[in-house]
Design an enzyme around this catalytic site. Structure first.
Site, PDB file in Angstrom:
ATOM      1  N   TYR A  14     -43.414  -7.048  53.246  1.00 62.26           N
ATOM      2  CA  TYR A  14     -44.285  -8.111  52.753  1.00 62.26           C
ATOM      3  C   TYR A  14     -44.746  -7.797  51.322  1.00 62.26           C
ATOM      4  O   TYR A  14     -44.523  -6.702  50.815  1.00 62.26           O
ATOM      5  CB  TYR A  14     -45.463  -8.351  53.672  1.00 62.26           C
ATOM      6  N   SER A 249     -50.164   2.683  50.811  1.00 59.36           N
ATOM      7  CA  SER A 249     -48.848   2.340  51.338  1.00 59.36           C
ATOM      8  C   SER A 249     -48.937   1.730  52.723  1.00 59.36           C
ATOM      9  O   SER A 249     -49.884   1.960  53.471  1.00 59.36           O
ATOM     10  CB  SER A 249     -47.963   3.583  51.394  1.00 59.36           C
ATOM     11  N   LYS A 250     -47.922   0.974  53.017  1.00 61.88           N
ATOM     12  CA  LYS A 250     -47.840   0.299  54.301  1.00 61.88           C
ATOM     13  C   LYS A 250     -47.895   1.337  55.427  1.00 61.88           C
ATOM     14  O   LYS A 250     -48.543   1.157  56.443  1.00 61.88           O
ATOM     15  CB  LYS A 250     -46.519  -0.466  54.351  1.00 61.88           C
ATOM     16  N   ARG A 251     -47.208   2.442  55.171  1.00 57.83           N
ATOM     17  CA  ARG A 251     -47.091   3.467  56.192  1.00 57.83           C
ATOM     18  C   ARG A 251     -48.460   3.994  56.614  1.00 57.83           C
ATOM     19  O   ARG A 251     -48.755   4.149  57.792  1.00 57.83           O
ATOM     20  CB  ARG A 251     -46.211   4.569  55.616  1.00 57.83           C
ATOM     21  N   GLY A 254     -51.213   0.297  56.678  1.00 57.27           N
ATOM     22  CA  GLY A 254     -50.869  -0.902  57.446  1.00 57.27           C
ATOM     23  C   GLY A 254     -51.063  -2.195  56.695  1.00 57.27           C
ATOM     24  O   GLY A 254     -50.752  -2.311  55.512  1.00 57.27           O
TER      25      GLY A 254
END
Ligand code: GLU
Length: 496
Positions: A14, A249-251, A254
């Site tokens: 995204y 970060s997404k990691r 979230g």
């Protein structure tokens, strides 16, 4: 020369708020210079690129009002041009064929070994046995069908330098840069080559992107030089970090990093855009609340900070899941933006919550506008209109437990007094702020009860909460029928 900039996201997830900020800075720069803002989708990693991600990027840009000025470029569609460029560099002797057999596929078992091996190889790359292979032999082996990659022949001595608009002079010794692969032996052009080819083709004058691309920039400059093309100007943007300094970060963080999270959580695009603009940039006048026009007018690359920006949230605290400043800014916009601009957003929110009634656009338009204007004073997001504001638009609103405890149950006598107040108010011939106030004042005198206690109880019965606009205004907005019915309600009294 007209300024032409591009936002070049890879559609592998995204739209990250850091990328959204990159897009915004490109857009503001283009607009402030009377230039063009272009969008290039870098979808060459076919395994990781998804349609869904492209959609999310387009939606995000649209939400922020960052519409590209020309047709979107999809990098994968330029593959042939990238390949042709690699071969052109081969022809001109700026690149060479590397016949080293393809590395065996890396599995998790041998991944460590592979990393060590690769590091060693990198060091030795200047001694690549194929770097100085005579042209005839290279041509002959290729003609015989031997697979090869094409690598850039990085000059042995010297350095690349460029003046970064944010970080100043950047230099790197050639000896620190490997002979980078331009075209893999499977015919796949690599990132740095694709970016340079496309930037040239699109006539990009200024590359504005994340600081994490600084090392790529040196390699890209080498490609420009090999092609005999003057590189664009570069401006690298500071990173956006989580509190504590981790990269956002997404990691690790979230959904917090996804732009759509903010749209879905009831942020106004105007406010979020304003907030993003100030993540790593400030105008000369240090103004904080700025319309798009003001952002454009004040934007300059000089105002970009060198230090990384912090997105200040507390992932362990659900009440502070997003940056305080973002929330503050959103509430400022909700409170102060022209009402006619806010109304469509509220309508949208009420529609989503199934609280919208067509009358609000017709007979009840005046009421609707006034209600929104009154209740927006204390709201932080658009969601608040359908949650905290639910009592204005529906009968099935919730009663806040603490408010019920403190404002109702602590004073059991109110359970009979409030219906009595309802009967008194019912008799009013005009149900207006002043009349209501007068009636309530005479009621508390008659009953020898504190005015404050009755006010708080009325607020909790009428809206389910402990706070809100002037209670007389609340009575007026809800009207006689609803107000008196709610004063008689037994629901909160029976609630556990
Ligand atoms: N596609 C790259 C990214 O998403 C950006 C490349 C560039 O801006 O040059 O990080």
């Amino acid at each position: 020369m007209t300024v032409r900039v591009r936002f070049a996201p890879s559609p592998t997830g995204y739209l990250h708020i850091g990328s959204a900020r990159t897009a915004l800075f490109n857009f503001l720069y283009a607009r402030s210079k009377g230039g063009k803002f272009l969008l290039r989708i870098e979808d060459t990693d076919l395994e990781r690129s998804t349609e869904e991600s492209v959609k999310s990027i387009l939606e995000g840009l649209e939400w922020l009002g960052l519409t590209p000025d020309e047709e979107i470029v999809f990098q994968s569609r330029n593959k042939e041009k990238h390949v042709a460029t690699a071969f052109r560099l081969l022809e001109t002797g700026k690149a060479y064929r590397d016949f080293t057999p393809k590395e065996e596929t890396v599995t998790s078992k041998n991944i460590k070994e592979a990393i060590v091996e690769r590091a060693r190889e990198k060091k030795d790359l200047r001694n690549n046995p194929y770097r100085d292979l005579p042209k005839e032999e290279s041509d002959r082996r290729a003609a015989a069908g031997e697979p090869f990659a094409i690598r850039l022949k990085v000059p042995r001595e010297g350095k690349t330098c460029f003046e970064d608009a944010v970080y100043g002079l950047q230099e790197r010794e050639f000896s620190d840069i490997e002979d980078l692969v331009l075209l893999r032996s499977d015919g796949h052009p690599l990132y740095n080559l694709a970016v340079v080819c496309d930037d040239i083709e699109m006539g990009i004058t200024d590359v504005i992107r994340g600081q994490d691309h600084l090392t790529n920039t040196h390699k890209q400059i080498l490609i420009y030089e090999a092609l005999g093309v003057t590189p664009p100007r570069f401006a690298h943007l500071p990173l956006i970090l989580a509190p504590g300094g981790k990269k956002l970060s997404k990691r690790y963080h979230g959904e917090i990093v996804s732009l759509t999270t903010y749209r879905d959580a009831g942020f106004l695009p105007e406010a979020f855009r304003n907030f993003l603009a100030l993540l790593g940039w400030s105008p000369k006048n240090n103004k904080e609340i700025m319309t798009m026009e003001e952002l454009i007018e004040n934007f300059s690359l000089e105002g970009i900070h060198k230090s990384n920006a912090i997105f200040n949230f507390d992932p362990n605290n659900p009440k502070r899941w997003t940056d305080d400043k973002a929330i503050w800014m959103n509430s400022e916009y909700i409170r102060t933006m022209p009402l006619e601009k806010l109304l469509p957003y509220v309508k949208e929110e009420l529609k989503k919550a199934k609280l919208w009634r067509e009358e609000y656009d017709k007979d009840e338009r005046v009421w609707f506008e006034r209600t929104v204007d009154v209740i927006r004073e204390r709201f932080f997001t658009l969601k608040d209109f359908s949650t905290q504001g639910r009592a204005y638009f529906a009968e099935d609103y919730d009663f806040d437990e603490k408010a019920v405890e403190k404002n109702l149950k602590k004073h059991p006598e109110l359970q009979t007094l409030m219906p009595e107040l309802a009967s008194k108010l019912e008799k009013l011939n005009e149900f207006t702020h002043d009349q209501i106030e007068q009636a309530i004042r005479s009621f508390v005198e008659e009953k020898q009860i504190s005015f404050g206690i009755v006010m708080n109880a009325a607020r909790t019965l009428l809206t389910g909460t402990a706070v809100g606009p002037s209670i007389f205004t609340v009575f007026e907005l809800l009207g006689k029928e609803k107000s008196t019915m709610r004063l008689r309600s037994q629901i909160p009294w029976n609630q556990n």
